[in-house]
Design a protein around this motif. Structure first.
Motif, PDB file in Angstrom:
ATOM      1  N   VAL A  56      36.292  34.469  56.175  1.00 47.31           N
ATOM      2  CA  VAL A  56      35.755  33.246  56.762  1.00 47.31           C
ATOM      3  C   VAL A  56      34.260  33.148  56.487  1.00 47.31           C
ATOM      4  CG1 VAL A  56      35.437  31.896  58.871  1.00 47.31           C
ATOM      5  CG2 VAL A  56      37.485  33.336  58.598  1.00 47.31           C
ATOM      6  N   ASP A  57      33.878  32.060  55.851  1.00 44.81           N
ATOM      7  CA  ASP A  57      32.466  31.740  55.625  1.00 44.81           C
ATOM      8  C   ASP A  57      32.353  30.223  55.732  1.00 44.81           C
ATOM      9  OD1 ASP A  57      29.838  31.596  54.971  1.00 44.81           O
ATOM     10  OD2 ASP A  57      30.057  32.203  52.882  1.00 44.81           O
ATOM     11  N   ALA A  58      32.415  29.737  56.960  1.00 43.74           N
ATOM     12  CA  ALA A  58      32.480  28.292  57.202  1.00 43.74           C
ATOM     13  C   ALA A  58      31.620  27.956  58.413  1.00 43.74           C
ATOM     14  CB  ALA A  58      33.935  27.870  57.409  1.00 43.74           C
ATOM     15  N   ASP A  59      31.904  26.849  59.077  1.00 41.11           N
ATOM     16  CA  ASP A  59      31.104  26.404  60.216  1.00 41.11           C
ATOM     17  C   ASP A  59      31.180  27.418  61.355  1.00 41.11           C
ATOM     18  OD1 ASP A  59      33.815  25.435  60.129  1.00 41.11           O
ATOM     19  OD2 ASP A  59      33.411  24.377  62.003  1.00 41.11           O
ATOM     20  N   SER A  95      22.707  26.391  47.769  1.00 43.12           N
ATOM     21  CA  SER A  95      23.177  27.602  47.084  1.00 43.12           C
ATOM     22  C   SER A  95      23.261  28.802  48.022  1.00 43.12           C
ATOM     23  CB  SER A  95      22.261  27.932  45.904  1.00 43.12           C
ATOM     24  OG  SER A  95      20.924  28.135  46.345  1.00 43.12           O
ATOM     25  N   PHE A  96      22.463  28.776  49.100  1.00 43.45           N
ATOM     26  CA  PHE A  96      22.489  29.881  50.064  1.00 43.45           C
ATOM     27  C   PHE A  96      23.810  29.953  50.830  1.00 43.45           C
ATOM     28  CE2 PHE A  96      20.441  26.193  51.953  1.00 43.45           C
ATOM     29  CZ  PHE A  96      21.103  26.035  53.152  1.00 43.45           C
ATOM     30  N   TYR A  97      24.650  28.919  50.713  1.00 46.89           N
ATOM     31  CA  TYR A  97      25.967  28.966  51.340  1.00 46.89           C
ATOM     32  C   TYR A  97      26.881  30.004  50.686  1.00 46.89           C
ATOM     33  CZ  TYR A  97      25.416  24.575  54.027  1.00 46.89           C
ATOM     34  OH  TYR A  97      25.033  23.592  54.912  1.00 46.89           O
ATOM     35  N   GLY A  98      26.599  30.348  49.449  1.00 48.41           N
ATOM     36  CA  GLY A  98      27.477  31.247  48.703  1.00 48.41           C
ATOM     37  C   GLY A  98      27.471  32.662  49.255  1.00 48.41           C
ATOM     38  N   THR A  99      28.563  33.358  49.061  1.00 51.13           N
ATOM     39  CA  THR A  99      28.655  34.759  49.484  1.00 51.13           C
ATOM     40  C   THR A  99      27.654  35.597  48.708  1.00 51.13           C
ATOM     41  OG1 THR A  99      30.998  34.548  50.025  1.00 51.13           O
ATOM     42  CG2 THR A  99      30.176  36.776  49.605  1.00 51.13           C
ATOM     43  N   ASP A 100      26.903  36.432  49.406  1.00 51.55           N
ATOM     44  CA  ASP A 100      25.938  37.304  48.738  1.00 51.55           C
ATOM     45  C   ASP A 100      26.668  38.341  47.882  1.00 51.55           C
ATOM     46  OD1 ASP A 100      23.233  36.494  49.817  1.00 51.55           O
ATOM     47  OD2 ASP A 100      24.299  36.839  51.696  1.00 51.55           O
ATOM     48  N   PRO A 101      26.150  38.642  46.695  1.00 50.53           N
ATOM     49  CA  PRO A 101      26.848  39.573  45.794  1.00 50.53           C
ATOM     50  C   PRO A 101      27.091  40.958  46.390  1.00 50.53           C
ATOM     51  CG  PRO A 101      25.182  38.345  44.587  1.00 50.53           C
ATOM     52  CD  PRO A 101      24.986  38.014  46.038  1.00 50.53           C
ATOM     53  N   VAL A 126      34.960  27.743  51.117  1.00 49.38           N
ATOM     54  CA  VAL A 126      35.010  28.154  49.708  1.00 49.38           C
ATOM     55  C   VAL A 126      33.680  27.934  49.000  1.00 49.38           C
ATOM     56  CG1 VAL A 126      36.097  27.649  47.480  1.00 49.38           C
ATOM     57  CG2 VAL A 126      37.494  27.737  49.560  1.00 49.38           C
ATOM     58  N   PHE A 127      33.001  26.825  49.314  1.00 54.73           N
ATOM     59  CA  PHE A 127      31.789  26.394  48.625  1.00 54.73           C
ATOM     60  C   PHE A 127      32.072  26.316  47.120  1.00 54.73           C
ATOM     61  CE2 PHE A 127      27.191  27.115  47.304  1.00 54.73           C
ATOM     62  CZ  PHE A 127      26.833  25.801  47.536  1.00 54.73           C
ATOM     63  N   THR A 128      31.271  26.958  46.265  1.00 51.38           N
ATOM     64  CA  THR A 128      31.522  26.870  44.822  1.00 51.38           C
ATOM     65  C   THR A 128      32.527  27.905  44.334  1.00 51.38           C
ATOM     66  OG1 THR A 128      29.602  28.264  44.343  1.00 51.38           O
ATOM     67  CG2 THR A 128      29.240  25.880  44.360  1.00 51.38           C
ATOM     68  N   GLY A 129      32.910  28.836  45.208  1.00 51.60           N
ATOM     69  CA  GLY A 129      34.021  29.721  44.868  1.00 51.60           C
ATOM     70  C   GLY A 129      33.680  31.142  44.471  1.00 51.60           C
ATOM     71  N   TYR A 130      32.487  31.643  44.826  1.00 54.97           N
ATOM     72  CA  TYR A 130      32.155  33.024  44.442  1.00 54.97           C
ATOM     73  C   TYR A 130      33.131  34.020  45.068  1.00 54.97           C
ATOM     74  CZ  TYR A 130      29.381  37.185  43.386  1.00 54.97           C
ATOM     75  OH  TYR A 130      28.957  38.417  42.910  1.00 54.97           O
ATOM     76  N   SER A 131      33.296  33.957  46.374  1.00 56.34           N
ATOM     77  CA  SER A 131      34.221  34.894  47.034  1.00 56.34           C
ATOM     78  C   SER A 131      35.658  34.634  46.627  1.00 56.34           C
ATOM     79  CB  SER A 131      34.073  34.809  48.552  1.00 56.34           C
ATOM     80  OG  SER A 131      34.265  33.473  49.004  1.00 56.34           O
ATOM     81  N   LEU A 132      35.984  33.377  46.368  1.00 55.66           N
ATOM     82  CA  LEU A 132      37.335  33.021  45.939  1.00 55.66           C
ATOM     83  C   LEU A 132      37.645  33.617  44.564  1.00 55.66           C
ATOM     84  CD1 LEU A 132      39.941  31.389  46.352  1.00 55.66           C
ATOM     85  CD2 LEU A 132      38.750  29.408  45.398  1.00 55.66           C
ATOM     86  N   LEU A 133      36.716  33.473  43.636  1.00 59.63           N
ATOM     87  CA  LEU A 133      36.907  34.049  42.306  1.00 59.63           C
ATOM     88  C   LEU A 133      36.959  35.569  42.386  1.00 59.63           C
ATOM     89  CD1 LEU A 133      37.071  33.952  39.230  1.00 59.63           C
ATOM     90  CD2 LEU A 133      34.580  33.647  39.173  1.00 59.63           C
ATOM     91  N   PRO A 157      25.643  45.539  57.595  1.00 57.20           N
ATOM     92  CA  PRO A 157      24.446  44.715  57.422  1.00 57.20           C
ATOM     93  C   PRO A 157      24.141  44.443  55.948  1.00 57.20           C
ATOM     94  CG  PRO A 157      23.800  46.958  57.905  1.00 57.20           C
ATOM     95  CD  PRO A 157      25.315  46.929  57.965  1.00 57.20           C
ATOM     96  N   VAL A 158      25.120  43.919  55.235  1.00 59.35           N
ATOM     97  CA  VAL A 158      24.916  43.486  53.856  1.00 59.35           C
ATOM     98  C   VAL A 158      24.892  41.965  53.842  1.00 59.35           C
ATOM     99  CG1 VAL A 158      26.001  45.517  52.840  1.00 59.35           C
ATOM    100  CG2 VAL A 158      27.397  43.522  53.356  1.00 59.35           C
ATOM    101  N   GLY A 159      24.200  41.385  52.860  1.00 58.59           N
ATOM    102  CA  GLY A 159      24.085  39.939  52.841  1.00 58.59           C
ATOM    103  C   GLY A 159      23.487  39.461  54.147  1.00 58.59           C
ATOM    104  N   ASP A 160      24.167  38.539  54.808  1.00 60.20           N
ATOM    105  CA  ASP A 160      23.714  38.006  56.093  1.00 60.20           C
ATOM    106  C   ASP A 160      24.514  38.596  57.248  1.00 60.20           C
ATOM    107  OD1 ASP A 160      22.118  36.402  57.715  1.00 60.20           O
ATOM    108  OD2 ASP A 160      23.519  34.720  57.650  1.00 60.20           O
TER     109      ASP A 160
END
Length: 229
Positions: free
Chosen positions: A145-148, A42-48, A71-78, A217-220
């Motif tokens: 971009v939030d990938a490898d 779940s930590f792969y998801g974009t931080d709110p 994309v992971f589960t799609g938070y940033s996509l949605l 410096p938000v999220g990661d």
């Protein structure tokens, strides 16, 4: 002078989330975030909080055509689909279709699936295929971009050609849990390769004259690039 320890504290992060992020988070995004919480990654998801910044950037440049790598589960996509106009389009690329399908019912319920072209594939071949058509060069308003992390530089070299001058490229996880600021010998062995890749990426982008840059410096850690040439 600001207190760096206070500014990096967990309490301050919670304050930001509960005061200015969660109260403004659209219900579909909250639902998707909760649906993803039980995923082992779940930590792969974009931080709110990073997502809130991203939404503002999309609005500021009036983005209509975007591309998303990872994309992971799609938070940033949605979030993007909710933000861009009804006739906007998102090219979304990920090798993990199963994770995407966790968020897909929520995306469908939100009525924005028609804006999304999900491509189940490694990203580099897709980006290379896009660049084979000269009409795609400079045709995107925004890239995320939030990938490898090992491929961030490879993604950048392609995306900087696909995004128009004045458009934005946004990269997540550029502070990599703070490891980028630590001596390499103090970093756990399993974290060193990606830490080194992230540090090299940040250093290279800092010297790239094609983009203006800023790290938020938000999220990661989010690196925002504006293409200028």
């Amino acid at each position: 002078m600001a207190n760096p320890k206070l500014l990096q504290s967990e309490d301050l992060s919670k304050y930001i989330l509960h005061t200015v992020v969660y109260p403004r988070e659209p219900e579909p995004l909250k639902e998707l975030r909760c649906a993803s919480a039980g995923h082992p990654f779940s930590f792969y998801g974009t931080d709110p909080d990073a997502g809130q910044l991203m939404a503002m950037l999309l609005k500021l440049i009036q983005a209509k055509r975007t591309i998303e790598v990872g994309v992971f589960t799609g938070y940033s996509l949605l979030l993007t689909a909710l933000t861009i106009p009804d006739d906007g389009k998102i090219t979304a690329i990920d090798i993990n279709k199963e994770a995407y399908e966790i968020g897909l019912p929520i995306i469908q319920k939100a009525g924005v699936e028609h804006k999304i072209n999900f491509i189940h594939s490694p990203a580099l071949p897709v980006l290379d295929n896009l660049l084979q058509d000269k009409e795609n060069e400079g045709s995107f308003d925004f890239a995320y971009v939030d990938a490898d992390k090992d491929n961030y530089l490879n993604y950048h070299e392609r995306l900087v050609k696909l995004v128009k001058i004045g458009g934005l490229l946004v990269y997540d996880n550029v502070l990599w849990g703070g490891f980028v600021a630590m001596p390499l010998e103090t970093i756990p062995e399993r974290k060193r390769k990606r830490t080194t890749a992230t540090m090299e990426f940040n250093k290279t982008i800092a010297a790239d004259p094609r983009v203006d840059i800023s790290i938020a410096p938000v999220g990661d850690g989010v690196l925002i690039c504006r293409r200028v040439m």
